[in-house]
Design a protein around this motif. Structure first.
Motif, PDB file in Angstrom:
ATOM      1  N   UNK A  64       0.833  -1.195   0.000  1.00 47.17           N
ATOM      2  CA  UNK A  64       0.000   0.000   0.000  1.00 47.17           C
ATOM      3  C   UNK A  64       0.872   1.250   0.000  1.00 47.17           C
ATOM      4  N   UNK A  65       0.280   2.354  -0.434  1.00 51.40           N
ATOM      5  CA  UNK A  65       1.010   3.622  -0.439  1.00 51.40           C
ATOM      6  C   UNK A  65       2.273   3.535  -1.277  1.00 51.40           C
ATOM      7  N   UNK A  66       3.349   4.136  -0.771  1.00 51.73           N
ATOM      8  CA  UNK A  66       4.627   4.162  -1.498  1.00 51.73           C
ATOM      9  C   UNK A  66       5.167   2.757  -1.760  1.00 51.73           C
ATOM     10  N   UNK A  67       4.860   1.811  -0.904  1.00 56.43           N
ATOM     11  CA  UNK A  67       5.330   0.444  -1.105  1.00 56.43           C
ATOM     12  C   UNK A  67       4.701  -0.193  -2.343  1.00 56.43           C
ATOM     13  N   UNK A  68       3.549   0.308  -2.769  1.00 51.34           N
ATOM     14  CA  UNK A  68       2.901  -0.207  -3.973  1.00 51.34           C
ATOM     15  C   UNK A  68       3.775  -0.064  -5.211  1.00 51.34           C
ATOM     16  N   UNK A  69       4.704   0.872  -5.170  1.00 50.04           N
ATOM     17  CA  UNK A  69       5.592   1.077  -6.311  1.00 50.04           C
ATOM     18  C   UNK A  69       6.483  -0.133  -6.574  1.00 50.04           C
ATOM     19  N   UNK A  70       6.712  -0.985  -5.556  1.00 44.88           N
ATOM     20  CA  UNK A  70       7.485  -2.209  -5.761  1.00 44.88           C
ATOM     21  C   UNK A  70       6.811  -3.112  -6.797  1.00 44.88           C
ATOM     22  N   UNK A  71       5.504  -3.016  -6.906  1.00 48.23           N
ATOM     23  CA  UNK A  71       4.736  -3.868  -7.808  1.00 48.23           C
ATOM     24  C   UNK A  71       4.791  -3.401  -9.256  1.00 48.23           C
ATOM     25  N   UNK A  72       5.291  -2.210  -9.488  1.00 45.06           N
ATOM     26  CA  UNK A  72       5.313  -1.656 -10.843  1.00 45.06           C
ATOM     27  C   UNK A  72       6.505  -2.153 -11.647  1.00 45.06           C
TER      28      UNK A  72
END
Length: 144
Positions: A64-72
């Motif tokens: 969630x949040x900024x950690x969601x960028x790992x999924x990109x």
């Protein structure tokens, strides 16, 4: 008095450490929720999740949040020492080991990205499914 009651009594008296007490319990399922945008925090969450998985725990990861960028797909962070791996590499190792990895349901709608921006095998979380995992008495919840 059974073994678990005795350990609980000794723990309550301060005669055993938390680590000794924890070793008697096995975690069957874990939900690891990563919110932090800080690389070392993300990396440690993934290291611990991989370690739990190697010890036989089924792991679900919610970004969630900024950690969601790992999924990109386009996210490429600097490797972390001492193993010189990135949080996203550790996350994909979890995925390959059978973990479910998803982004929060609010992540994509509140960014300029669509589902096609996600790495292969990463999904968008469905709140009823995540809620069910959280409510399961056999699931431990870890937040980073």
């Amino acid at each position: 008095m059974n073994k678990k009651q005795m350990i609980g009594s000794l723990f309550g008296l301060g005669l055993l450490t938390g680590a000794a007490h924890a070793s008697t319990d096995s975690v069957e399922q874990a939900l690891v929720m990563v919110n932090s945008g800080e690389l070392q925090t993300q990396g440690m969450a993934m290291v611990l999740a991989n370690t739990m998985q190697a010890q036989g725990t089924h792991v679900d990861v919610l970004l969630c949040g900024k950690a969601g960028e790992l999924a990109l797909k386009g996210t490429e962070n600097a490797p972390l020492k001492p193993k010189n791996v990135t949080p996203e590499q550790l996350m994909m190792k979890l995925k390959q080991g059978g973990a479910n990895v998803s982004v929060c349901a609010l992540f994509l709608p509140n960014s300029d990205k669509g589902k096609t921006a996600l790495r292969a095998g990463i999904s968008v979380a469905k709140p009823p499914q995540i809620s069910q995992i959280m409510r399961d008495k056999n699931t431990r919840f870890f937040s980073f």
